[in-house]
Design a protein around this motif. Structure first.
Motif, mmCIF file in Angstrom:
data_model
loop_
_atom_site.group_PDB
_atom_site.id
_atom_site.type_symbol
_atom_site.label_atom_id
_atom_site.label_comp_id
_atom_site.label_asym_id
_atom_site.label_seq_id
_atom_site.Cartn_x
_atom_site.Cartn_y
_atom_site.Cartn_z
ATOM 1 N N UNK A 76 -24.183 -90.799 52.435
ATOM 2 C CA UNK A 76 -23.756 -90.969 51.054
ATOM 3 C C UNK A 76 -23.811 -89.645 50.294
ATOM 4 N N UNK A 77 -24.819 -88.826 50.613
ATOM 5 C CA UNK A 77 -24.907 -87.506 49.986
ATOM 6 C C UNK A 77 -23.707 -86.642 50.377
ATOM 7 N N UNK A 78 -23.178 -86.890 51.582
ATOM 8 C CA UNK A 78 -22.042 -86.107 52.065
ATOM 9 C C UNK A 78 -20.700 -86.657 51.584
ATOM 10 N N UNK A 79 -20.720 -87.849 50.968
ATOM 11 C CA UNK A 79 -19.464 -88.452 50.491
ATOM 12 C C UNK A 79 -18.958 -87.680 49.284
ATOM 13 N N UNK A 91 -19.197 -109.283 49.814
ATOM 14 C CA UNK A 91 -20.532 -109.199 50.391
ATOM 15 C C UNK A 91 -21.455 -108.358 49.524
ATOM 16 N N UNK A 92 -20.962 -107.238 49.007
ATOM 17 C CA UNK A 92 -21.781 -106.408 48.115
ATOM 18 C C UNK A 92 -22.156 -107.192 46.862
ATOM 19 N N UNK A 121 -26.498 -100.945 51.570
ATOM 20 C CA UNK A 121 -26.060 -99.602 51.940
ATOM 21 C C UNK A 121 -25.134 -99.635 53.157
ATOM 22 N N UNK A 122 -25.463 -100.498 54.121
ATOM 23 C CA UNK A 122 -24.620 -100.598 55.314
ATOM 24 C C UNK A 122 -23.224 -101.082 54.960
ATOM 25 N N UNK A 123 -23.138 -102.077 54.074
ATOM 26 C CA UNK A 123 -21.829 -102.601 53.683
ATOM 27 C C UNK A 123 -21.064 -101.597 52.833
ATOM 28 N N UNK A 124 -21.763 -100.869 51.966
ATOM 29 C CA UNK A 124 -21.109 -99.845 51.163
ATOM 30 C C UNK A 124 -20.529 -98.754 52.054
#
Length: 252
Positions: A76-79, A91-92, A121-124
């Motif tokens: 996520x930091x790299x997104x 689902x989220x 986090x996995x679904x995101x």
């Protein structure tokens, strides 16, 4: 009651899950065009992006952020994105509602919240990966509501024979326009989304009920048990009966 909520540029992404109330519009500081969100949609604001959210009435939602910058997962930091992104992900929304409910009561199982957070986090991550090739999000603003209505319609009728044309007719547009708009919002075709939703419901019934596989196939809209078993094995990697045995063994 909010009129304007300004989100300063933060060191980590912020997730907003729109659970009820009025629609709202938002834009980034450098942009002139507004994007639109409706209840049931998910918006992520990238790190370092300043955004303004305009709420035309009472809006209900959950804002998710990280307590410490170092707690942000590496992926996520790299997104990297230059503006907020809004998309459909039931689902989220469900996971956020579960977390909010668990947080409202005295919870003697903190591990439960951790499991929900990890699932979120996995679904995101999965949703953002699906949408890496999306077109300009401004072009799909009007399609978000259409897609949301289509998703609701599908999930309410998973036990029924339902074609893409049926869903397009329900939301009031042509099949071609609907299919293109839906794929832009979700990253997959309506047919693939409906198949995945049927199989996810089937997986839940296999875990949570004692219905026969044939009964489950009917309950999630497949023409027969053989058709359900073939589709299930192709997506999940194991047969429905083996999948069920695995969960029963884990629970014992």
């Amino acid at each position: 009651m909010l009129e304007v909520l300004r989100v300063p540029p933060l060191a980590a992404p912020v997730l907003f899950v729109h659970t009820g109330g009025k629609p709202f519009s938002y834009r980034v500081a450098a942009g002139n065009a507004f994007q639109r969100s409706m209840p049931g949609l998910v918006t992520i604001v990238p790190a370092g992006v300043r955004a303004s959210i305009m709420v035309g009435g009472i809006g209900a939602g959950t804002l998710v952020c990280f307590e410490h910058d170092h707690a942000v997962p590496g992926w996520l930091a790299a997104w990297r994105a230059r503006e907020p992104r809004t998309f459909v992900d039931n689902l989220i929304v469900t996971l956020i509602q579960k977390m909010a409910t668990a947080g409202d009561v005295d919870n003697d199982e903190p591990d439960y919240l951790a499991v929900l957070g990890n699932a979120l986090l996995a679904q995101l991550r999965h949703s953002l990966k699906l949408r890496n090739g999306d077109p300009d999000p401004h072009s799909s603003r009007s399609g978000l509501l259409l897609t949301h209505l289509a998703v609701q319609f599908m999930h309410e009728r998973l036990d029924q024979s339902l074609s893409v044309a049926d869903v397009a007719r329900r939301v009031g547009v042509g099949v071609t326009h609907f299919s293109q708009t839906f794929k832009s919002a979700t990253g997959m075709t309506p047919h693939r989304y409906l198949r995945r939703a049927r199989l996810e419901r089937g997986s839940e019934l296999l875990r949570m009920t004692s219905l026969s596989i044939g009964e489950i196939a009917t309950a999630v809209g497949f023409a027969g048990q053989s058709h359900f078993c073939t589709a299930f094995a192709r997506q999940v990697g194991v047969s429905p009966s083996r999948y069920r045995r695995r969960f029963r063994r884990d629970d014992s």
